[in-house]
Design a protein around this motif. Structure first.
Motif, mmCIF file in Angstrom:
data_model
loop_
_atom_site.group_PDB
_atom_site.id
_atom_site.type_symbol
_atom_site.label_atom_id
_atom_site.label_comp_id
_atom_site.label_asym_id
_atom_site.label_seq_id
_atom_site.Cartn_x
_atom_site.Cartn_y
_atom_site.Cartn_z
ATOM 1 N N SER A 113 54.751 60.438 29.192
ATOM 2 C CA SER A 113 54.256 59.966 30.492
ATOM 3 C C SER A 113 52.752 59.692 30.441
ATOM 4 C CB SER A 113 54.548 61.005 31.578
ATOM 5 O OG SER A 113 55.934 61.273 31.661
ATOM 6 N N VAL A 114 52.039 60.517 29.671
ATOM 7 C CA VAL A 114 50.592 60.326 29.546
ATOM 8 C C VAL A 114 50.270 59.094 28.713
ATOM 9 C CG1 VAL A 114 48.487 61.321 28.564
ATOM 10 C CG2 VAL A 114 50.050 62.760 29.873
ATOM 11 N N LEU A 115 51.068 58.851 27.677
ATOM 12 C CA LEU A 115 50.779 57.764 26.742
ATOM 13 C C LEU A 115 51.322 56.408 27.177
ATOM 14 C CD1 LEU A 115 51.418 59.638 23.372
ATOM 15 C CD2 LEU A 115 49.222 59.007 24.359
ATOM 16 N N ILE A 116 52.181 56.373 28.182
ATOM 17 C CA ILE A 116 52.758 55.106 28.636
ATOM 18 C C ILE A 116 51.683 54.075 28.991
ATOM 19 C CG2 ILE A 116 53.920 54.074 30.650
ATOM 20 C CD1 ILE A 116 56.091 56.169 30.328
ATOM 21 N N PRO A 117 50.583 54.460 29.694
ATOM 22 C CA PRO A 117 49.555 53.452 30.003
ATOM 23 C C PRO A 117 48.978 52.745 28.779
ATOM 24 C CG PRO A 117 49.208 55.408 31.334
ATOM 25 C CD PRO A 117 50.295 55.742 30.371
ATOM 26 N N PHE A 118 48.997 53.397 27.599
ATOM 27 C CA PHE A 118 48.495 52.742 26.398
ATOM 28 C C PHE A 118 49.395 51.591 25.962
ATOM 29 C CE2 PHE A 118 46.292 56.873 25.623
ATOM 30 C CZ PHE A 118 45.002 56.369 25.601
ATOM 31 N N TRP A 119 50.638 51.619 26.388
ATOM 32 C CA TRP A 119 51.597 50.604 25.958
ATOM 33 C C TRP A 119 51.654 49.418 26.913
ATOM 34 C CZ3 TRP A 119 55.793 54.965 25.643
ATOM 35 C CH2 TRP A 119 55.422 55.880 24.648
ATOM 36 N N ILE A 120 50.915 49.493 27.998
ATOM 37 C CA ILE A 120 50.933 48.429 28.998
ATOM 38 C C ILE A 120 49.556 47.782 29.053
ATOM 39 C CG2 ILE A 120 51.372 47.878 31.430
ATOM 40 C CD1 ILE A 120 53.026 50.422 31.601
ATOM 41 N N SER A 121 49.531 46.470 29.210
ATOM 42 C CA SER A 121 48.268 45.740 29.252
ATOM 43 C C SER A 121 47.380 46.240 30.394
ATOM 44 C CB SER A 121 48.546 44.253 29.433
ATOM 45 O OG SER A 121 47.366 43.545 29.748
ATOM 46 N N LEU A 122 46.078 46.295 30.118
ATOM 47 C CA LEU A 122 45.113 46.704 31.138
ATOM 48 C C LEU A 122 45.153 45.769 32.340
ATOM 49 C CD1 LEU A 122 42.647 48.307 32.159
ATOM 50 C CD2 LEU A 122 41.216 46.836 30.734
ATOM 51 N N LEU A 123 45.309 44.486 32.096
ATOM 52 C CA LEU A 123 45.364 43.509 33.187
ATOM 53 C C LEU A 123 46.598 43.731 34.055
ATOM 54 C CD1 LEU A 123 43.701 41.109 34.180
ATOM 55 C CD2 LEU A 123 45.167 39.619 32.822
ATOM 56 N N VAL A 124 47.728 44.041 33.417
ATOM 57 C CA VAL A 124 48.971 44.290 34.161
ATOM 58 C C VAL A 124 48.834 45.532 35.036
ATOM 59 C CG1 VAL A 124 51.414 44.884 33.925
ATOM 60 C CG2 VAL A 124 50.405 43.127 32.456
ATOM 61 N N ARG A 125 48.238 46.588 34.494
ATOM 62 C CA ARG A 125 48.059 47.819 35.270
ATOM 63 C C ARG A 125 47.130 47.598 36.458
ATOM 64 N NH1 ARG A 125 46.074 51.899 30.837
ATOM 65 N NH2 ARG A 125 45.815 50.024 29.592
ATOM 66 N N THR A 126 46.086 46.804 36.254
ATOM 67 C CA THR A 126 45.155 46.528 37.349
ATOM 68 C C THR A 126 45.827 45.723 38.449
ATOM 69 O OG1 THR A 126 43.324 46.547 35.774
ATOM 70 C CG2 THR A 126 42.907 45.557 37.917
ATOM 71 N N PHE A 127 46.599 44.708 38.076
ATOM 72 C CA PHE A 127 47.317 43.930 39.081
ATOM 73 C C PHE A 127 48.370 44.779 39.796
ATOM 74 C CE2 PHE A 127 45.900 39.877 37.030
ATOM 75 C CZ PHE A 127 45.375 39.312 38.187
ATOM 76 N N ALA A 128 48.985 45.714 39.072
ATOM 77 C CA ALA A 128 49.959 46.607 39.702
ATOM 78 C C ALA A 128 49.302 47.450 40.786
ATOM 79 C CB ALA A 128 50.597 47.503 38.644
ATOM 80 N N TRP A 129 48.085 47.937 40.501
ATOM 81 C CA TRP A 129 47.375 48.721 41.509
ATOM 82 C C TRP A 129 46.950 47.853 42.697
ATOM 83 C CZ3 TRP A 129 47.482 53.519 42.583
ATOM 84 C CH2 TRP A 129 47.685 54.471 41.588
ATOM 85 N N SER A 130 46.652 46.584 42.465
ATOM 86 C CA SER A 130 46.299 45.706 43.580
ATOM 87 C C SER A 130 47.480 45.509 44.523
ATOM 88 C CB SER A 130 45.817 44.347 43.052
ATOM 89 O OG SER A 130 46.886 43.634 42.444
#
Length: 300
Positions: free
Chosen positions: A119-136
């Motif tokens: 669960s901690v390492l999952i963010p490393f496998w996802i693009s930074l841009l995708v995570r930022t848009f998800a938070w938006s």
């Protein structure tokens, strides 16, 4: 009776740095020189060429760009906002990551350890841009968070969670959290758990054993994780650019604007050098604090 001569043991701390260098073999020197040369050529030299633009222009040496930065309120405000956001992200990352890393260390089940680490390492496998848009999507007025809070009756009107400091801090904390968790976990894993049992067997309550034994021993992880998150946060660009508003402009956004929009490379170089020097000063302060900490002295 034969006397056995005992040779005095030389502690590692007493061996001089020059003596340690003399003991390095040829192959080890090669393994040291190759990455050092890579860093010098591709990072240091290129950075020096860029930083040179802040001190030299067509007329020669000048401090015009630095005086412009420190005499203009907007640049000082941006520098303060950058430091504030980086500190907030570091603080909240530490608050969330410490109990998570502690739970990882204390968990005896290998299955649960793997689940938590995954669960901690999952963010490393996802693009930074995708995570930022998800938070938006999550943080906007008609996003999931506001809708759930309104359905539960906690709030009557949608909260302003995006295009401000709140949204930037939330998203950056989520993105940088794994670095803090892994830094803490690597140190906590090396702490002997029997020390806590020994403290409790001598009459200390669990919380007292934790605060007086475990917490001081975990300070190296706290320091390394905080430095890593802060240094990365102070130069972040994508997340503040997408989730921040006009009042949350960070210095990295000003550097990008001066390079790509106004084409003022000299001012961009001066801003980058100010950020670089501020980071070095903070690292130097952390180094001084490390030298004064008795726990960290023992680990040297």
């Amino acid at each position: 009776m034969i006397e056995v001569k005992k040779e005095p043991r030389i502690l590692a701390q007493q061996v001089s740095f020059s003596h340690r260098l003399a003991r390095i073999s040829g192959l080890q020197w090669l393994l040291l020189i190759i990455p050092l040369g890579y860093i010098m050529i591709l990072m240091v030299f290129s950075m020096m060429d860029f930083f040179k633009l802040s001190l030299f222009n067509e007329d020669g040496f000048t401090l015009e760009y630095f005086s412009h930065i420190f005499s203009t309120d907007i640049y000082l405000k941006v520098l303060w906002v950058t430091l504030k956001i980086a500190l907030l992200v570091t603080f909240f990352s530490l608050i969330v990551a410490y109990p998570l890393a502690y739970m990882l260390v204390r968990t005896t089940s290998k299955l649960w350890k793997k689940i938590i680490l995954a669960s901690v390492l999952i963010p490393f496998w996802i693009s930074l841009l995708v995570r930022t848009f998800a938070w938006s999507i999550l943080l906007r007025k008609n996003g999931v968070i506001n809708m759930v809070l309104m359905e539960m009756g906690i709030i009557d009107h949608p909260l302003e969670l995006i295009y401000n400091t709140t949204g930037v801090v939330i998203a950056m904390t989520h993105i940088l959290l794994p670095y803090m968790v892994l830094s803490l976990y690597s140190v906590m894993e090396g702490i002997d758990q029997r020390l806590l049992l020994a403290a409790q067997s001598m009459g200390a309550r669990p919380w007292k054993a934790f605060t007086q034994v475990f917490l001081p021993l975990s300070i190296p992880g706290v320091l390394s994780g905080s430095l890593l998150v802060f240094v990365m946060g102070i130069g972040y660009f994508i997340t503040p650019a997408l989730l921040g508003g006009s009042k949350t402009t960070m210095i990295s956004m000003l550097i990008e604007s001066n390079i790509n929009t106004t084409l003022n490379w000299h001012l961009a170089s001066a801003l980058a050098l100010v950020l670089f020097v501020a980071t070095l000063l903070l690292l130097f302060i952390a180094l001084l604090l490390t030298g004064k900490n008795p726990v960290l002295k023992e680990l040297e």
